[in-house]
Design a protein around this motif. Structure first.
Motif, PDB file in Angstrom:
ATOM      1  N   PHE A 319       0.863  -1.181   0.000  1.00  0.00           N
ATOM      2  CA  PHE A 319       0.000   0.000   0.000  1.00  0.00           C
ATOM      3  C   PHE A 319       0.900   1.232   0.000  1.00  0.00           C
ATOM      4  O   PHE A 319       1.683   1.425   0.931  1.00  0.00           O
ATOM      5  N   ALA A 320       0.792   2.059  -1.037  1.00  0.00           N
ATOM      6  CA  ALA A 320       1.670   3.221  -1.175  1.00  0.00           C
ATOM      7  C   ALA A 320       0.841   4.483  -1.388  1.00  0.00           C
ATOM      8  O   ALA A 320      -0.219   4.449  -2.021  1.00  0.00           O
ATOM      9  N   GLN A 321       1.331   5.589  -0.863  1.00  0.00           N
ATOM     10  CA  GLN A 321       0.692   6.886  -1.075  1.00  0.00           C
ATOM     11  C   GLN A 321       1.452   7.643  -2.155  1.00  0.00           C
ATOM     12  O   GLN A 321       2.685   7.707  -2.133  1.00  0.00           O
ATOM     13  N   TYR A 322       0.727   8.181  -3.117  1.00  0.00           N
ATOM     14  CA  TYR A 322       1.377   8.968  -4.175  1.00  0.00           C
ATOM     15  C   TYR A 322       2.198  10.074  -3.516  1.00  0.00           C
ATOM     16  O   TYR A 322       1.692  10.809  -2.666  1.00  0.00           O
ATOM     17  N   PRO A 323       3.472  10.214  -3.880  1.00  0.00           N
ATOM     18  CA  PRO A 323       4.343  11.191  -3.209  1.00  0.00           C
ATOM     19  C   PRO A 323       3.960  12.632  -3.550  1.00  0.00           C
ATOM     20  O   PRO A 323       3.747  12.975  -4.714  1.00  0.00           O
ATOM     21  N   THR A 324       3.863  13.466  -2.523  1.00  0.00           N
ATOM     22  CA  THR A 324       3.448  14.855  -2.703  1.00  0.00           C
ATOM     23  C   THR A 324       4.220  15.778  -1.768  1.00  0.00           C
ATOM     24  O   THR A 324       4.922  15.333  -0.857  1.00  0.00           O
ATOM     25  N   GLU A 325       4.049  17.083  -1.991  1.00  0.00           N
ATOM     26  CA  GLU A 325       4.515  18.109  -1.071  1.00  0.00           C
ATOM     27  C   GLU A 325       3.441  19.183  -0.987  1.00  0.00           C
ATOM     28  O   GLU A 325       2.660  19.373  -1.933  1.00  0.00           O
ATOM     29  N   VAL A 413      13.916   0.159  -4.652  1.00  0.00           N
ATOM     30  CA  VAL A 413      13.717   0.784  -3.349  1.00  0.00           C
ATOM     31  C   VAL A 413      13.177   2.186  -3.605  1.00  0.00           C
ATOM     32  O   VAL A 413      13.868   3.045  -4.143  1.00  0.00           O
ATOM     33  N   LEU A 414      11.928   2.421  -3.231  1.00  0.00           N
ATOM     34  CA  LEU A 414      11.270   3.689  -3.514  1.00  0.00           C
ATOM     35  C   LEU A 414      11.800   4.801  -2.624  1.00  0.00           C
ATOM     36  O   LEU A 414      12.284   4.564  -1.508  1.00  0.00           O
ATOM     37  N   ASP A 415      11.679   6.023  -3.108  1.00  0.00           N
ATOM     38  CA  ASP A 415      12.098   7.194  -2.355  1.00  0.00           C
ATOM     39  C   ASP A 415      11.328   7.293  -1.043  1.00  0.00           C
ATOM     40  O   ASP A 415      10.177   6.844  -0.934  1.00  0.00           O
ATOM     41  N   LYS A 416      11.942   7.915  -0.043  1.00  0.00           N
ATOM     42  CA  LYS A 416      11.312   8.028   1.271  1.00  0.00           C
ATOM     43  C   LYS A 416      10.026   8.837   1.238  1.00  0.00           C
ATOM     44  O   LYS A 416       9.203   8.744   2.157  1.00  0.00           O
ATOM     45  N   SER A 417       9.819   9.626   0.198  1.00  0.00           N
ATOM     46  CA  SER A 417       8.585  10.408   0.093  1.00  0.00           C
ATOM     47  C   SER A 417       7.380   9.538  -0.233  1.00  0.00           C
ATOM     48  O   SER A 417       6.235   9.980  -0.094  1.00  0.00           O
ATOM     49  N   VAL A 418       7.626   8.287  -0.661  1.00  0.00           N
ATOM     50  CA  VAL A 418       6.532   7.344  -0.922  1.00  0.00           C
ATOM     51  C   VAL A 418       6.251   6.598   0.373  1.00  0.00           C
ATOM     52  O   VAL A 418       6.932   5.640   0.720  1.00  0.00           O
ATOM     53  N   GLN A 419       5.252   7.047   1.113  1.00  0.00           N
ATOM     54  CA  GLN A 419       4.937   6.452   2.398  1.00  0.00           C
ATOM     55  C   GLN A 419       3.953   5.299   2.224  1.00  0.00           C
ATOM     56  O   GLN A 419       3.231   5.223   1.239  1.00  0.00           O
ATOM     57  N   GLY A 420       3.934   4.391   3.203  1.00  0.00           N
ATOM     58  CA  GLY A 420       2.995   3.284   3.115  1.00  0.00           C
ATOM     59  C   GLY A 420       3.434   2.089   3.934  1.00  0.00           C
ATOM     60  O   GLY A 420       4.268   2.191   4.832  1.00  0.00           O
ATOM     61  N   GLN A 421       2.875   0.927   3.593  1.00  0.00           N
ATOM     62  CA  GLN A 421       3.170  -0.307   4.299  1.00  0.00           C
ATOM     63  C   GLN A 421       2.767  -1.480   3.425  1.00  0.00           C
ATOM     64  O   GLN A 421       2.164  -1.300   2.375  1.00  0.00           O
ATOM     65  N   THR A 422       3.111  -2.687   3.865  1.00  0.00           N
ATOM     66  CA  THR A 422       2.640  -3.896   3.192  1.00  0.00           C
ATOM     67  C   THR A 422       1.505  -4.500   4.021  1.00  0.00           C
ATOM     68  O   THR A 422       1.287  -4.127   5.173  1.00  0.00           O
ATOM     69  N   ALA A 423       0.792  -5.454   3.415  1.00  0.00           N
ATOM     70  CA  ALA A 423      -0.273  -6.143   4.146  1.00  0.00           C
ATOM     71  C   ALA A 423       0.305  -6.996   5.270  1.00  0.00           C
ATOM     72  O   ALA A 423      -0.410  -7.373   6.201  1.00  0.00           O
TER      73      ALA A 423
END
Length: 433
Positions: A319-325, A413-423
């Motif tokens: 589960f990932a959140q689209y990276p934003t500022e 390995v995604l950038d740290k701005s992509v927040q989230g978790q796995t199931a």
């Protein structure tokens, strides 16, 4: 700060009911498609035939997407070939909903997609990713077809949650396609009642709350501990923004991921997948409360997508959140896309590279310190010692685990701005008290 309660303890949830002022409907695609699959696989043939007919008869008239080809036959009931991109939209429309709970539908000024989530299943069905798009993110909106003919003009920057009001589900799909570069042939829209009935049909979802949640806007009040949420309480938990983290929509997304990851674990448990009555209820509730794209309205298609997901390991459901500022456009506040990290994310999805998160879970959640150990991981076995020799003494100065590096991490390995978790990650909602 209150200490989180161990997950095996369960406290009763306290959610005070009141009129809902804004929505944040949400769901999990797996909950929908896996249920239909299980009805067919678990039930006897006669029961399965009736179940499929009854579910199919509940489906509302479908929506035709711009990229759909008329006349294409539905797949056989088998795992769908290749990858899948499916968009799930949560609408705040009051039409057809209980006016006493959700307000007068005649007073609503616009229909907004307060939740927009993209499910991507890899070509080899070894992983799945769900990307959440913040509702206040400014994006370009392409020209979208009107229901009565003609088109809405393209716009260079509008908040993504307005797309449903401009051109319905088809416009939201076109916008996400333009934003991600991915083709999205499947889509579904769910409203208030859908979330209520789906969460009830699954038998409730256990969520961990690290600190108390108090939200007067959604009338959500939960003490620290583990709560089983279903029906109205589940909807209000998914809607709460002021009650978690920093009170932002980004915090709400990470709070929703606490619920979604637990829901996936529930659906993949043997108790759920071997209960025909419960599974039929889930499928029926989903079909009765969703608007589907033409490509998704066929039962065989739903089943085939479910079969593609059923064997994916929990740690490969991301589960990932689209990276934003944070930023503004022409004086209107919202969030702006971080193009570099976003391109890396969707390039990886387009080529089916495994994903590894390096960022935090998000402002609305924290890792559960009392999470159960991974029971599927077998302990390492020592190498056998040859007969007649003495084992070498253990080197107590060396680290017991190697540090994680990009070279040793799986895939991209995604950038740290992509927040989230796995199931497979156990997390708790971070309350505002």
């Amino acid at each position: 700060m209150s200490e989180p309660v161990r997950r095996h303890r369960r406290s009763s949830s306290t959610v005070r009911h009141g009129q809902l002022r804004r929505s944040s409907t949400a769901g999990v695609i797996a909950r929908f498609v896996a249920a239909v699959l299980a009805v067919v696989l678990v039930s006897g043939s006669a029961i399965a035939a009736y179940a499929v007919w009854d579910i199919a008869s509940s489906v509302a008239p479908p929506v035709t997407l711009a990229n759909e080809t008329p006349g294409v036959s539905a797949p056989d009931i088998d795992a769908i070939e290749g990858g899948v991109n499916l968009l799930l939209v949560g609408s705040d429309s009051r039409q057809g909903q209980d006016a006493n709970l959700f307000g007068d539908p005649k007073k609503e000024t616009a229909v907004l997609n307060d939740v927009t989530m993209l499910l991507h299943i890899s070509e080899d069905h070894s992983s799945a990713t769900v990307v959440s798009f913040p509702r206040d993110m400014f994006v370009p909106i392409p020209a979208c077809p009107k229901e009565d003919g003609g088109t809405y003009n393209a716009m260079s920057a509008q908040k993504i949650n307005t797309t449903l009001s401009y051109g319905g589900l088809a416009c939201t799909v076109l916008t996400v396609e333009k934003l991600t570069g991915l083709s999205i042939p499947f889509a579904a829209e769910v409203q208030f009642n859908g979330v209520i009935e789906l969460s009830t049909a699954v038998g409730g979802v256990d969520v961990c709350v690290a600190e108390p949640i108090a939200d007067d806007y959604t009338q959500t009040y939960l003490d620290a501990g583990t709560h089983t949420l279903e029906g109205m309480s589940a909807l209000q938990f998914l809607r709460t923004r002021h009650g978690v983290g920093d009170g932002s929509d980004l915090g709400r997304i990470s709070n929703q991921q606490v619920f979604l990851s637990s829901l996936v674990r529930t659906l993949k448990s043997s108790e759920t997948l071997t209960n025909p009555s419960k599974l039929f209820g889930i499928a029926k509730a989903a079909a009765s409360n969703m608007t589907l794209s033409t490509s998704l309205s066929n039962i065989n298609t739903m089943v085939s997508i479910a079969m593609a997901m059923k064997d994916i390991p929990l740690d490969q459901v991301v589960f990932a959140q689209y990276p934003t500022e944070y930023g503004d456009i022409n004086g209107y506040e919202g969030v702006l896309p971080l193009k570099g990290p976003a391109e890396e994310l969707f390039d990886a999805l387009s080529t089916d590279e495994p994903l590894s998160l390096s960022g935090e879970t998000g402002p609305g959640s924290v890792l559960d310190p009392n999470a159960p150990e991974n029971e599927t991981q077998e302990p390492a076995q020592p190498s056998p010692t040859p007969e007649g020799t003495t084992p070498a003494p253990e080197d107590t100065t060396a680290p017991t685990t190697a540090p994680t590096t990009e070279a040793s991490a799986p895939g991209v390995v995604l950038d740290k701005s992509v927040q989230g978790q796995t199931a497979g990650d156990y997390t708790c909602s971070k309350g505002n008290e």
